[in-house]
Structure formats: structure tokens, C-alpha cells
Scaffold this active site. Sequence first.
Site, PDB file in Angstrom:
ATOM      1  N   HIS A   4      13.750   6.470 -12.050  1.00 34.67           N
ATOM      2  CA  HIS A   4      15.020   7.244 -11.985  1.00 34.67           C
ATOM      3  C   HIS A   4      14.704   8.962 -12.067  1.00 34.67           C
ATOM      4  CE1 HIS A   4      16.268   3.644 -13.926  1.00 34.67           C
ATOM      5  NE2 HIS A   4      17.327   3.737 -13.062  1.00 34.67           N
ATOM      6  N   ARG A  24      25.050  21.591 -14.852  1.00 36.41           N
ATOM      7  CA  ARG A  24      24.897  22.354 -16.073  1.00 36.41           C
ATOM      8  C   ARG A  24      23.236  22.703 -16.055  1.00 36.41           C
ATOM      9  NH1 ARG A  24      29.431  22.658 -19.725  1.00 36.41           N
ATOM     10  NH2 ARG A  24      30.567  23.822 -18.380  1.00 36.41           N
ATOM     11  N   ASP A 204      37.016  20.414 -27.420  1.00 37.45           N
ATOM     12  CA  ASP A 204      38.263  19.855 -27.641  1.00 37.45           C
ATOM     13  C   ASP A 204      38.383  19.533 -29.053  1.00 37.45           C
ATOM     14  OD1 ASP A 204      36.615  17.708 -25.941  1.00 37.45           O
ATOM     15  OD2 ASP A 204      37.817  16.700 -27.452  1.00 37.45           O
TER      16      ASP A 204
HETATM   17  N1  HPA Z   1      35.233  12.065 -26.968  1.00 37.14           N
HETATM   18  C1  HPA Z   1      34.190  11.895 -26.752  1.00 37.14           C
HETATM   19  N2  HPA Z   1      33.183  12.539 -25.970  1.00 37.14           N
HETATM   20  C2  HPA Z   1      33.553  13.826 -26.028  1.00 37.14           C
HETATM   21  C3  HPA Z   1      34.752  14.227 -26.590  1.00 37.14           C
HETATM   22  C4  HPA Z   1      35.712  13.485 -27.121  1.00 37.14           C
HETATM   23  O1  HPA Z   1      36.758  13.898 -27.360  1.00 37.14           O
HETATM   24  N3  HPA Z   1      34.574  15.703 -26.249  1.00 37.14           N
HETATM   25  C5  HPA Z   1      33.596  15.983 -25.749  1.00 37.14           C
HETATM   26  N4  HPA Z   1      32.767  14.917 -25.732  1.00 37.14           N
END
Ligand code: HPA
Length: 234
Positions: A4, A24, A204
Site C-alpha cells: 500500500h 491534510r 464537533d
Molecule cells: N465520531 C467519530 N469520530 C469522529 C467524530 C465523531 O463524532 N468527530 C471526529 N471524529
Amino acid sequence: MTVHIGAEKGQIAETVLMPGDPYRARWAAENFLEGAELVNEVRGMLGFTGTYKGNRVTIQGSGMGMPSISIYANELIRDYGAKTLIRIGSCGGMQPQVKIRDVVIAMTCTTVATPSSTMFRELNYAPCADFGLLEAAVSAARGRDVGVHVGGIYSSDTFYDERPDLNEQMTRHGILGVEMEAAELYTLANRYGVRALGIMTVSDHLQTGEALPSDQREKTFGDMVEIALEAAFA
Ligand code: HPA
């Protein structure tokens, strides 16, 4: 070359940063490394090698999820001799004090399963970060204008989760955030006696529903790349 990774043996450095997203990897190589050269593009999973303050570094995309990072980490360690592997990625916050844009540094990772689970059979193996790297990353992060949290994370197999009760149990047990790769990276590093660490920015939040706007992702990602590079060569 491996199955890979298309790089020649000497083209991969002993220190490897691993973002999930191959773009990234390119952004980090262009912005933080000197003399970065593309060393892998098999399956579009870009990898670059250059130098940071005179030290050789490879930045190789890992893809998403433990089966994907397992393939790259296995080949990097076993075939290319990588000795230090640092995941740089994102996670979902799971505690009220863990805010969007903060950095989470993982001591250990809870899972339902990793690609190694069949091997461990009845054991609930606790994958562990390298303490020297962890210590160096924490001190590099504390010198910056960013919230830092150190503790356990949850490496999940699902992003679209049909079992929200699992997240609830993780939150109840002090887990800082959820992502999808670190546990397998730590397990492999522990098996082969090399150093690993996961540094994640909170993109998040599972409790508040907040998410980092895309125009702010680059700055927080840059903070994390620098913390990882400083920790690797501390
Ligand atoms: N869940 C799983 N992986 C993630 C999340 C999530 O909310 N946010 C960033 N990576």
C-alpha cells in the site's frame, strides 16, 4: 515498496505524522516541512517526506478507521522501520469541559474492537500512549493559546452510530472524545516496541451539537501539527 506504500525504503523517515485525510498530509508538508517530497500516492493516500528544524519527518495519510490505519502503520513499522508515529486528527468532544478547538491528547483508548481483537480473545487490552511523547506533547501544547485535555478517548468503529448508549457510557466514565483510529495505532506500537501518540482537535461536540466551521479547521489543524512536531523531537 509495500502493498500500500510506493516509497523506496530510505524515503520514509523514522518519525511519521499520520493525519486521516491525505490532503491534510499535503497541507501539513507544504506548510511545516522543508524540502517536502511526495513519497507515496498509492490509492491517493498521499505521503511526503521533508525536514522540520533539520529532523527528517514523513507525513503519511492513514485513511479513516482502524482497519485503514492498521494497514499503513503495519507497513510503516515493519517494512520501513518507523519508530515514532503520531496521529494528528479530529475527535468529537464528550465532556462539557472539552470545547470545540481544544486539543485532546490520548493516554489510552477504549474500543468495542480493534483489528487485533481476535488475537486478544478474552483479554480487554488497554492500548497505551508512549509516555515520553505524551509528556512532550503536553508541554508543547501548554505553551500555546489552546485548551489541552489529557486522558482516555473512545476509538469507535462507526461515525454514524446506531448505539448512542455506548457514547453515553463513555461520557459517564470520563472519556474525553471519540475518534476512529488511535486504539489500533497504539496497539501496534505497543506490539512492535515503537512510540505512538494521538493528538486530536475537537471538531464537533456530541453533547452540544456544535461543529467547527470549515474556515477555522486549518488554524486548529496547524496548531496540532506543530505540537506533534515539537513532541517528536523534544
Ligand atoms: N465520531 C467519530 N469520530 C469522529 C467524530 C465523531 O463524532 N468527530 C471526529 N471524529
